[in-house]
Structure formats: structure tokens, C-alpha cells
Design a protein around this motif. Structure first.
Motif, short mmCIF file in Angstrom:
data_model
loop_
_atom_site.label_atom_id
_atom_site.label_comp_id
_atom_site.label_asym_id
_atom_site.label_seq_id
_atom_site.Cartn_x
_atom_site.Cartn_y
_atom_site.Cartn_z
N HIS A 1 73.35 -20.26 17.97
CA HIS A 1 72.07 -20.45 18.48
C HIS A 1 71.90 -21.44 19.65
O HIS A 1 71.04 -21.29 20.52
CB HIS A 1 70.99 -20.74 17.33
CG HIS A 1 70.93 -19.66 16.33
ND1 HIS A 1 70.75 -18.44 16.51
CD2 HIS A 1 71.09 -20.07 14.89
CE1 HIS A 1 70.78 -17.75 15.36
NE2 HIS A 1 70.99 -18.69 14.62
N VAL B 1 65.68 -17.71 20.30
CA VAL B 1 66.20 -17.47 18.76
C VAL B 1 65.71 -16.93 17.83
O VAL B 1 65.97 -16.01 17.04
CB VAL B 1 66.75 -19.05 18.08
CG1 VAL B 1 67.14 -18.90 16.80
CG2 VAL B 1 67.59 -19.93 18.97
N GLY C 1 65.31 -21.07 14.36
CA GLY C 1 64.76 -21.37 15.74
C GLY C 1 64.24 -22.76 16.03
O GLY C 1 63.60 -23.20 17.05
#
Length: 428
Positions: free
Chosen positions: A18, A51, A304
Motif C-alpha cells: 500500500h 488505498v 488506508g
């Protein structure tokens, strides 16, 4: 499954999936985390919209059109984050009147909001019935009576799903929501009585069923088995009322890896199991036209987010090195292990401004509160950090600030920032 520590630490694997590393810097959405800490101060929540979108797209592809996605806003009720999922086509699942406000602020139309929860107040029911709600998920006989009375007063019919507490065989996940005595929904053994009560309530229109058997599920087989059971229960309900259902809410519960040794939910395995579920649904005439819903929260939002804190002191006490920071359990209760965890294990923690250092020390990362519970990591492997350095707790986009006792000891509330396509905005 995602490889675990045999192929590197969980933090390493998540960074590779990520984030980006440039020299000593961890970049979120292409922006240096260190620069964000300098600009906004610490403690700080950093969210990366890319993300969130990646997680949504992966799940949507795995579902193969079988189910619609509703974001469970309890995972992160910041409207700027919920709006990302709404813009992607998600509905919103709420559990309070306040979350209804957040969902509307995020741009969700009333028809795309589901209201579940075991203790809906009259004022909350009045608000959503008056202003509109996609579905009301009823959980007890008193709630059926109150919703019917409020709907009659408003002169409206309300679409309701009956929430069912499934039998023990259907439960699973790190926190089991069914198969035992529960404040959530009607026991599966009570389905007939619940359907009779709804039928007698003239303002309530039974549209479907809702099951939620467990949460933080990392095993695709467990998840698929729960969904299969949900379809079986829906078929029994439809046959009992002698009419097609319009909605089947299979719940959420999709997990993400938090601890050393955790794997990721295998979306390829989920996709392989979807065809048989779709075939089973289509084989039942009373379910064929029903919309299937899944309502993940942490799966969409968790990866995220980063929780960033600055080191205040580095000390050794009786052989244990303590890294004392300006952030802690008052902002991130889940990472401290005090949000329902029986065995307290470490979330992945890293030093976002010292990513190129291989020399690591085992340490305990603590916060500023006057309690030994304020521990963010118990056996972290980090560079030899000093006052002024940064730490970042990964997997922090869900059940972070809003799930924490932010007023404890009256420390400043952390800023929340969202990175989207290179733009940085303060969102809380």
C-alpha cells in the motif's frame, strides 16, 4: 493467503502492498509522512484515498456482481472517508441517528442507507422514518411495535428486514456475533414469532433478512459458509411468508491482518465460492430477485490509515527499553489491545522517517497517559529511536479515533488528514 512473517514482517508486507519508501521516508499517497507530521503536528491520523479505493475495487471484483457493498460507517464515521465509498457506488450501514447524519453528510441518499442496531431510540426512528431510510433492520418485538407506531404517526410504510441471530454452527471470526445469547436480532429459533409480529404491524413492509455471524474473519471458507447459511435462512423466511424477498443482508465481518502470523482474506477463494452461492440463490424462486448486501467496514477502511506519533522520551527500566510517545490508547484504543482483545498483541508499527535503517532494537512503545494500559506495542522491532523521531501504527483506518476515549487526561485531539491524488486536506 497473503504471506506472513516467513516472507518478512507484516509491516514490510503492508508497506509493499500500500505504500512507497523513498530513502528514509515512508510515503502515503506519494506524500512523506514526516512532512505531514511537520505540517500538521502529532499525534496525527493519515488516510490514503487510493488505498480505500483499492480495497473497494478488490472486493467488488471478488463478489462478481453477486452482492452490493454497503460501507459500515461505524468503522470510520468521518464523512470525507465515507464519501469516497459513496462515490464508488456503496451504500451505508448505520447503527445510530448520529451515523445517519454522517451518512447524509457523506452524500448517501436515504434509499441507500440501512439502519441496524439493538437500541434504536424513538427520536432516531422518528428521524429516519420521516426523512427516509432504505431499510430498517428490526431486532426485537418492542422495536417492531415502536417502529410501527412511529410510522403510523408519520403516515408512512417502512421497509424492514428482520435481523436474525444465527445458530452456533454459522458463527465464526475473532468476535462471534451469533450462535449464543445476544442482544442482536431475533434468535433463529424465533423466526416464526418475529414474522408474525411484523405481519401484524400494518405500517411495516417486510423486505428481507439480515444476519451477522462474526467479525474479523480471515478465512474465506468460514465467510462463504456463513453466507450460504444466510441464503438458507432467507429461503426459509420467504417460504414462511409466501412471498419473494427483496433484500438479503449477509453482514460484514471481512477481516484484515493485524498481528504477526495473520494472513489476508483470500479474495480469489471468495470469488471461486461466489458462483455456487449465486446458483443457490437463483434456484430458489422466492430469492431470485432479491438484492444481496454485504456490509464491510474495517476491510475497506482499515488498510488506508496510519496513526502517527512523535517520540518524547527513550528510557530503559529494568532491562526493557521504553519508547514514550505523545500518542496512545486515548486516540487508538484498538492498537493498545483494550478494545475487546483477550490476548494483547502488537499491530504493525514502524518508524516512517527511518525506513532505510536495518539496525533494530526490541522496545515497548507507550503513550502519555498515567496507566500501564497505554501501550501501543509490547515487542516492537524499531531503529534506536530518540526524542523527536516518529512512529506509525499501520492498519489504523478503522476503529481508530472514534472508537477511543479521546477525552481521557485532556490531551489534544489528533488532526485527521486525507491524501487524495496528491492533495492533502485536514478532515478532522
Amino acid at each position: 493467503m497473503l504471506a506472513t512473517e516467513s516472507a518478512g514482517t507484516l509491516a514490510d508486507l503492508l508497506v509493499g502492498r500500500h505504500y512507497t519508501v523513498r530513502g528514509h521516508d515512508l510515503l502515503a499517497g506519494g506524500i512523506s509522512v514526516e512532512s505531514l507530521a511537520e505540517r500538521f503536528g502529532t499525534p496525527l491520523y493519515v488516510y490514503d484515498a487510493a488505498v480505500f479505493r483499492h480495497c473497494f475495487a478488490g472486493l467488488k471484483e471478488a463478489l462478481g456482481g453477486f452482492a452490493d457493498i454497503f460501507f459500515s460507517i461505524k468503522a470510520n464515521p468521518n464523512p470525507a472517508i465515507a464519501n469516497i465509498f459513496v462515490a464508488l457506488g456503496a451504500g451505508i450501514e448505520i447503527a445510530s441517528g448520529g451515523e445517519y447524519e454522517r451518512a447524509r453528510e457523506a452524500g448517501a441518499p436515504a434509499r441507500d442507507i440501512l439502519f441496524a442496531g439493538p437500541a434504536k431510540r424513538d427520536d432516531e426512528l422518528d428521524r429516519v422514518i420521516r426523512d427516509g431510510i432504505g431499510e430498517l433492520h428490526v431486532e426485537c418485538f418492542e422495536e417492531i411495535a415502536r417502529a410501527n407506531r412511529i410510522a403510523a404517526r408519520a403516515g408512512k410504510r417502512v421497509a424492514v428486514s428482520v435481523r436474525i441471530n444465527p445458530v452456533a454452527q454459522a458463527q465464526g471470526g475473532a468476535m462471534r456475533m451469533g450462535g449464543k445469547a445476544s442482544p442482536f436480532g431475533f434468535d433463529e429459533e424465533q423466526i416464526g414469532d418475529a414474522l408474525d409480529a411484523i405481519a401484524e404491524a400494518g405500517q411495516l413492509d417486510l423486505c428481507g433478512v439480515h444476519l451477522f455471524a462474526g467479525t474479523q474473519i480471515l478465512d474465506a471458507g468460514v465467510l462463504l459458509a456463513q453466507w450460504r447459511h444466510g441464503l438458507d435462512v432467507a429461503a426459509r423466511v420467504a417460504r414462511a411468508v409466501g412471498a419473494p424477498l427483496r433484500s438479503i443482508d449477509l453482514g460484514g465481518g471481512l477481516g484484515i491482518p493485524y498481528y504477526s502470523g495473520d494472513g489476508s482474506l483470500d479474495l480469489a477463494a471468495v470469488r471461486r465460492g461466489i458462483d455456487s452461492l449465486a446458483a443457490a440463490k437463483d434456484a430458489e424462486p422466492l430469492l431470485r430477485g432479491a438484492r444481496v448486501i454485504v456490509e464491510p467496514g474495517r476491510y475497506l477502511a482499515g488498510p488506508g490509515g496510519l496513526y502517527v506519533a512523535r517520540v518524547v522520551a527513550n528510557k530503559v527500566s529494568r532491562g526493557t527499553r521504553f519508547i514514550v510517545t505523545d500518542g496512545g490508547m486515548h486516540h487508538h484504543l484498538a492498537a493498545s489491545g483494550n478494545l475487546g482483545q483477550v490476548i494483547k498483541r502488537d499491530y504493525p508499527v514502524l518508524a516512517p522517517a527511518r525506513m532505510d535503517e536495518a539496525r533494530l532494537q526490541r522496545c515497548t512503545v507507550t503513550g502519555p497517559l498515567c496507566t500501564p494500559l497505554d501501550t501501543l506495542a509490547r515487542a516492537a522491532e524499531l531503529p534506536p529511536l530518540q526524542a523527536g523521531d516518529l512512529i506509525a501504527v499501520m492498519q489504523s483506518g478503522a476503529y481508530g479515533l472514534s472508537a477511543s476515549p479521546a477525552g481521557f487526561l485532556s490531551h489534544p485531539r489528533p488532526v485527521e488528514v486525507l491524501i487524495d491524488d496528491g492533495r492533502v486536506a485536514s478532515i478532522g
